[in-house]
Design a protein around this motif. Sequence first.
Motif: not given
Length: 198
Positions: A9, A13, A46, A115, A119, A138
């Motif tokens: 994460w 981020n 998210s 991302n 992921y 997350f």
Amino acid sequence: MVLAAVVMWAATNIDNLVVSTALFLRSARLGSPRPWQILAGQYLGSTCLIAVSLLAAVGLMIVPESWVGLLGLLPLALGIYGLVGAVRAGKGERDLPTMGVLPVTSIVVANGADNLNVYSAAFRVFPAAQNVLTIVVFLALVGVWCLVAWFATTRKRVLSVLDHVRRWLVPALYMVIGTTILVRTGVLAHIAWLSGIR
């Protein structure tokens, strides 16, 4: 397992933390978006990214396990590309929209589009229990990120440091994630075996 989720994460981020801090700064100065709108937009954006990543991971079930690790090339490539960009002249700041939940959500989704590669690869490789834990971590870290960003609004120097550091730190962490996926899945050993390297 928790540490792996936290690292993933954080790696993907840091740039979102800078964006969130900028939004909170604008909220303090202009009153828009309101703090709750930033928080809601962060969670909606998210959640969308996580959902799309899960769908992509499920779609990858048809790919043989020995080749799934090739997905590690995606974050690795992003990292290399980012490091090259960091060496060159930095890009100017983006003009961030500041009205309501949907604009914030759109920023999160657009900013986190890269991302998805990280992921989906991780969700494909991790067992189901670790995927659930990763998602929980997350979602918890979304709130933590917003809290840190809000705190940083009173520390302008923090925003400047984050913006400077992310230029090389994010790509470096992407490269670590990509390499970890390649090694963990054994794809490098599989390629070596096919190439006749012992």
